[in-house]
Design an enzyme around this catalytic site. Structure first.
Site, short mmCIF file in Angstrom:
data_model
loop_
_atom_site.label_atom_id
_atom_site.label_comp_id
_atom_site.label_asym_id
_atom_site.label_seq_id
_atom_site.Cartn_x
_atom_site.Cartn_y
_atom_site.Cartn_z
N ASP A 107 0.88 -1.27 -0.11
CA ASP A 107 0.18 -0.14 -0.07
C ASP A 107 0.94 1.29 -0.14
O ASP A 107 2.16 1.36 0.38
CB ASP A 107 -1.01 0.05 1.16
CG ASP A 107 -2.11 0.89 0.95
OD1 ASP A 107 -2.40 1.30 -0.10
OD2 ASP A 107 -2.53 1.42 2.21
N ASN A 116 -10.99 -2.59 -5.12
CA ASN A 116 -10.25 -1.60 -5.90
C ASN A 116 -10.80 -1.39 -7.23
O ASN A 116 -10.59 -0.58 -8.17
CB ASN A 116 -8.71 -2.12 -6.16
CG ASN A 116 -8.10 -1.85 -5.00
OD1 ASN A 116 -6.96 -2.72 -4.70
ND2 ASN A 116 -8.19 -0.74 -4.11
C1 IPE Z 1 -5.38 -2.77 -0.12
O1 IPE Z 1 -5.10 -1.40 -0.25
C2 IPE Z 1 -5.36 -3.43 -1.40
C3 IPE Z 1 -4.14 -3.70 -1.93
C4 IPE Z 1 -3.17 -3.25 -1.60
C5 IPE Z 1 -4.16 -4.33 -3.28
P1 IPE Z 1 -6.28 -0.22 -0.36
O2 IPE Z 1 -5.49 0.96 -0.31
O3 IPE Z 1 -7.28 -0.69 -1.51
O4 IPE Z 1 -6.89 -0.48 1.01
P2 IPE Z 1 -8.05 0.76 1.82
O5 IPE Z 1 -9.03 0.87 0.91
O6 IPE Z 1 -7.10 1.97 2.05
O7 IPE Z 1 -8.27 -0.06 2.89
C1 IPE Z 2 -1.74 0.32 -3.29
O1 IPE Z 2 -1.57 1.50 -3.24
C2 IPE Z 2 -1.80 -0.32 -4.78
C3 IPE Z 2 -3.32 -0.81 -4.84
C4 IPE Z 2 -4.31 -0.93 -4.28
C5 IPE Z 2 -3.31 -1.32 -5.99
P1 IPE Z 2 -2.48 2.64 -3.20
O2 IPE Z 2 -2.96 3.07 -4.63
O3 IPE Z 2 -3.80 2.16 -2.34
O4 IPE Z 2 -1.95 3.91 -2.72
P2 IPE Z 2 -2.70 4.91 -1.78
O5 IPE Z 2 -2.92 4.08 -0.46
O6 IPE Z 2 -3.64 5.82 -2.42
O7 IPE Z 2 -1.53 5.73 -1.26
MG MG Z 3 -4.22 2.61 -0.30
#
Ligand code: IPE
Ligand code: IPE
Ligand code: MG
Length: 255
Positions: free
Chosen positions: A28, A76
């Site tokens: 993340d 997502n």
């Molecule tokens: C969790 O990250 C899913 C992945 C890393 C693929 P998110 O960024 O989607 O999680 P939330 O929405 O902050 O909980």
């Molecule tokens: C994790 O990074 C990757 C996926 C969930 C695909 P994020 O895209 O959630 O990054 P933040 O949390 O918005 O910084």
């Molecule tokens: Mg995230």
């Protein structure tokens, strides 16, 4: 070759006899990393590929047998279309580009999640790479794609219910092991260590059943900045913990 730091002193602190068999990572922080650099979110995802490469290599080198990376959750799909499309395209490209390295490093690719929902190009590339690495035995790399733990558990409940209805299973034979055997991770041991990067301290619908007794490790580092060193530090920290499984500290120390 890009300059990649190897951190031999840190690596030497890892006890090879007490390695977690399975490490799971919630990757993340890509979006916030990009924002910090004044770039579009997609740039963060692209930059995260290097971390995937480093962490996969580091895990295989030290002898981890299973590495699960949470790459895309069911939730997502609710992101803006252009980000979803960019992520799916990045997946195709990355799988294509990394296939020779996976084979060179003897790493088997697998995937968990509702793969039927992936765009055709992504799914075909993924299945092709899974097939072309299926004989590899050093480590299994599992990509969680369109994955949600609640989805996985609901699927397991449906399958078990079908067997009961058909008369091939009796209710009293439903055990912890039987439920595990109906999950997407049926051939994979539960992770002993779950790492989340990016500073959030939540699980976000990842491996809920399988992490019942996992050690949790939260890192503030955004995924694109996560390097081998950070994985080594997390493993060293894991090895310093006393895993009690409900017993007392004294009981565990006696063994
Ligand atoms: C969790 O990250 C899913 C992945 C890393 C693929 P998110 O960024 O989607 O999680 P939330 O929405 O902050 O909980
Ligand atoms: C994790 O990074 C990757 C996926 C969930 C695909 P994020 O895209 O959630 O990054 P933040 O949390 O918005 O910084
Ligand atoms: Mg995230």
């Amino acid at each position: 070759m890009e300059n990649q730091e190897e951190w031999p002193e840190l690596k030497a602190q890892i006890d090879k006899l007490r390695l977690p068999k399975h490490i799971a990572i919630i990757m993340d922080g890509n979006g916030r990393w990009a924002q910090q650099h004044g770039m579009a979110r997609v740039f963060g995802h692209q930059s995260g590929v290097k971390s995937v490469r480093e962490v996969t290599e580091a895990a295989a080198e030290i002898g981890i047998k299973f590495l699960t990376l949470y790459a895309f959750s069911t939730e997502n799909w609710n992101r803006p279309d252009e980000e979803v499309t960019a992520l799916m395209t990045l997946l195709v490209k990355t799988i294509q580009a990394e296939l020779p390295t996976l084979n060179k490093n003897n790493i088997r690719l697998q995937s968990i999640g509702d793969l039927t929902t992936l765009p055709d190009a992504t799914r075909l590339e993924l299945f092709d790479a899974i097939d072309k690495t299926k004989e590899n035995s050093r480590m299994t790399l599992i990509l969680a794609l369109s994955y949600s733990a609640k989805w996985e558990i609901v699927e397991a409940i449906k399958n078990i219910s079908r067997k009961v209805t058909a008369g091939s299973l009796i209710i009293d034979d439903i055990t912890d092991e039987l439920v595990s055997s109906e999950l997407a991770t049926r051939d994979i041991p539960d992770p002993e260590l779950l790492i989340r990067t990016g500073g959030e301290t939540r699980i976000s619908n990842f491996l809920l059943w399988q992490i019942a007794y996992a050690e949790l490790s939260f890192s503030k580092i955004f995924w694109p900045d996560y390097r081998k060193k950070d994985l080594y530090e997390s493993i060293i920290d894991f090895q310093q913990r006393q895993r009690r499984f409900g017993k007392t500290g004294e009981q565990v120390a006696e063994i």
